[in-house]
Design an enzyme around this catalytic site. Structure first.
Site, short mmCIF file in Angstrom:
data_model
loop_
_atom_site.label_atom_id
_atom_site.label_comp_id
_atom_site.label_asym_id
_atom_site.label_seq_id
_atom_site.Cartn_x
_atom_site.Cartn_y
_atom_site.Cartn_z
N VAL A 22 0.73 -1.19 -0.11
CA VAL A 22 -0.09 0.04 -0.15
C VAL A 22 0.96 1.41 -0.01
CG1 VAL A 22 -1.84 1.20 0.92
CG2 VAL A 22 -1.63 -1.25 1.39
N CYS A 23 0.66 2.22 -1.11
CA CYS A 23 1.77 3.08 -1.19
C CYS A 23 1.58 4.24 0.00
CB CYS A 23 1.33 4.00 -2.55
SG CYS A 23 2.28 5.65 -2.63
N PHE A 24 0.60 4.69 0.40
CA PHE A 24 0.43 5.73 1.38
C PHE A 24 1.12 5.00 2.99
CE2 PHE A 24 -1.17 8.00 -1.82
CZ PHE A 24 -0.67 9.45 -1.49
#
Length: 281
Positions: free
Chosen positions: A142-144
């Protein structure tokens, strides 16, 4: 930088067209058809984009993607998966030969991030740089969930994400600047061993990420955000912008590339390179 770039506001398009346009801009710039370009755009439907080398079968819940009616696409750039929904997205296309573009990816991130930093300040958000002192051993899909070098933090929480690639002598960087975020939806799109783990990850996420709405305590429109970050790139990087529009022929090329590559399961799911109909891969 003291340079003149093109400015393209391409509005809201589907996932395949958005990614095809970034690739087409890179191609056209490498061929000398267009100047360096800053592009702002949005997404016509919620979309999960995965990094260039990300293994879909290991992390993504494709049934969740389908159940929520999300679009799905693989980016040219690396990194982790990003949910694009209520956000301003930007992309930069510029030749590596420019003397203000460092050869180091980290240093190039820093140079370009000056425009993003100024954009946040134009909105009244006091962001600061993320400068990790050490590399994390565990990766996240998950990027964030984790800031990368020179991304923006507010109150220690990640407020924007970016990724970069270099091809044909051209740097392509694009980034996600969420206005709001549907965290319930986000964690429904990833695989977890059980629902308890999913719920715990979702709960912990709020301590790691923040949106423009949360930072300001009020809504900001897409149009206001675009104006703030356009001015940010002008002042933060010393750029002058000349608006550009795509010709009918260029739009046709974008749609051909979208159909041949970015709507293809070979590219999106399996990362098996497929030469587009226009032969530009």
């Amino acid at each position: 930088m003291n340079d003149t770039w093109g400015l393209l506001s391409s509005g809201f398009n589907d996932a395949a067209v958005n990614m095809a346009m970034d690739e087409a801009l890179l191609n056209w710039h490498s061929e000398g058809q267009i100047p360096p370009v800053l592009r702002f755009y949005g997404w016509s439907k919620p979309t999960l984009s995965v990094g260039h080398f990300q293994r879909v079968e290991r992390a993504i819940d494709m049934e969740g993607v389908r159940r929520h009616g999300c679009e799905f696409v693989r980016r040219q750039t690396g990194g982790s998966a990003v949910l694009h929904d209520d956000e301003l997205t930007y992309s930069v296309v510029v030749s590596e030969k420019k003397d203000y573009i460092p050869t180091s990816i980290r240093e190039a991130y820093f140079e370009l991030s000056k425009g993003i930093m100024a954009g946040f300040r134009n909105l009244g958000i006091n962001a600061e740089y993320s400068i990790p002192k050490e590399r994390f051993r565990d990766r996240t899909a998950v990027c964030f969930e984790r800031p990368s070098d020179y991304e923006m933090l507010v109150e220690g929480k990640k407020i924007s994400g970016h990724a970069q690639t270099r091809k044909k002598g051209v740097l392509l960087q694009h980034g996600s600047i969420p206005l709001t975020m549907n965290k319930q939806l986000l964690f429904d799109l990833f695989q977890f061993p059980d629902e308890e783990t999913r719920a715990a990850k979702r709960e912990a996420f709020s301590a790691k990420a923040i949106t423009i709405h949360e930072a300001l305590g009020k809504n900001v429109t897409y149009e206001d955000a675009e104006e703030a970050f356009r001015k940010g790139f002008e002042t933060g990087l010393g750029l002058t912008f000349v608006p550009i529009e795509l010709s009918d022929e260029q739009w046709e090329e974008v749609h051909e590339l979208a159909d041949a590559k970015y709507r293809s399961d070979d590219w999106n799911l399996h990362f098996r390179k497929k030469v587009p109909a226009n032969g530009k891969e």
